[in-house]
Design a protein around this motif. Structure first.
Motif, PDB file in Angstrom:
ATOM      1  N   GLN A   1       0.842  -1.185   0.000  1.00  0.00           N
ATOM      2  CA  GLN A   1       0.000   0.000   0.000  1.00  0.00           C
ATOM      3  C   GLN A   1       0.882   1.241   0.000  1.00  0.00           C
ATOM      4  O   GLN A   1       1.738   1.411   0.873  1.00  0.00           O
ATOM      5  N   CYS A   2       0.664   2.098  -0.986  1.00  0.00           N
ATOM      6  CA  CYS A   2       1.435   3.333  -1.110  1.00  0.00           C
ATOM      7  C   CYS A   2       1.197   4.217   0.103  1.00  0.00           C
ATOM      8  O   CYS A   2       0.046   4.446   0.501  1.00  0.00           O
ATOM      9  N   ASP A   3       2.273   4.726   0.697  1.00  0.00           N
ATOM     10  CA  ASP A   3       2.154   5.591   1.869  1.00  0.00           C
ATOM     11  C   ASP A   3       1.494   6.926   1.530  1.00  0.00           C
ATOM     12  O   ASP A   3       0.811   7.510   2.360  1.00  0.00           O
ATOM     13  N   ASN A   4       1.701   7.412   0.308  1.00  0.00           N
ATOM     14  CA  ASN A   4       1.164   8.726  -0.077  1.00  0.00           C
ATOM     15  C   ASN A   4      -0.297   8.676  -0.487  1.00  0.00           C
ATOM     16  O   ASN A   4      -1.121   9.390   0.050  1.00  0.00           O
ATOM     17  N   CYS A   5      -0.628   7.833  -1.468  1.00  0.00           N
ATOM     18  CA  CYS A   5      -1.988   7.849  -2.014  1.00  0.00           C
ATOM     19  C   CYS A   5      -2.869   6.723  -1.486  1.00  0.00           C
ATOM     20  O   CYS A   5      -4.053   6.668  -1.794  1.00  0.00           O
ATOM     21  N   LYS A   6      -2.279   5.789  -0.722  1.00  0.00           N
ATOM     22  CA  LYS A   6      -2.998   4.654  -0.124  1.00  0.00           C
ATOM     23  C   LYS A   6      -3.500   3.648  -1.158  1.00  0.00           C
ATOM     24  O   LYS A   6      -4.310   2.793  -0.856  1.00  0.00           O
ATOM     25  N   HIS A   7      -3.020   3.745  -2.408  1.00  0.00           N
ATOM     26  CA  HIS A   7      -3.397   2.778  -3.443  1.00  0.00           C
ATOM     27  C   HIS A   7      -2.741   1.433  -3.137  1.00  0.00           C
ATOM     28  O   HIS A   7      -1.579   1.378  -2.759  1.00  0.00           O
TER      29      HIS A   7
END
Length: 47
Positions: free
Chosen positions: A11-17
């Motif tokens: 899970q991307c820390d920035n966009c939560k994708h």
């Protein structure tokens, strides 16, 4: 990057994708990294 196992989801820390491997790849590192995961580099089964 884990050296003894593959990571199937990330899970991307920035966009939560939530990233998952592309078809035919064993983990997110093989799909999105600039090098394959350590098990693949060593010639062993990834998962």
């Amino acid at each position: 990057m884990p050296t003894t196992a593959c990571q199937f989801f990330y899970q991307c820390d920035n966009c939560k994708h939530l990233l998952k491997p592309k078809e035919g790849d064993c983990c997110v590192y093989c799909s999105y990294g600039n090098v394959a995961c350590p098990p693949i580099q060593e010639g062993t089964n990834c998962c």
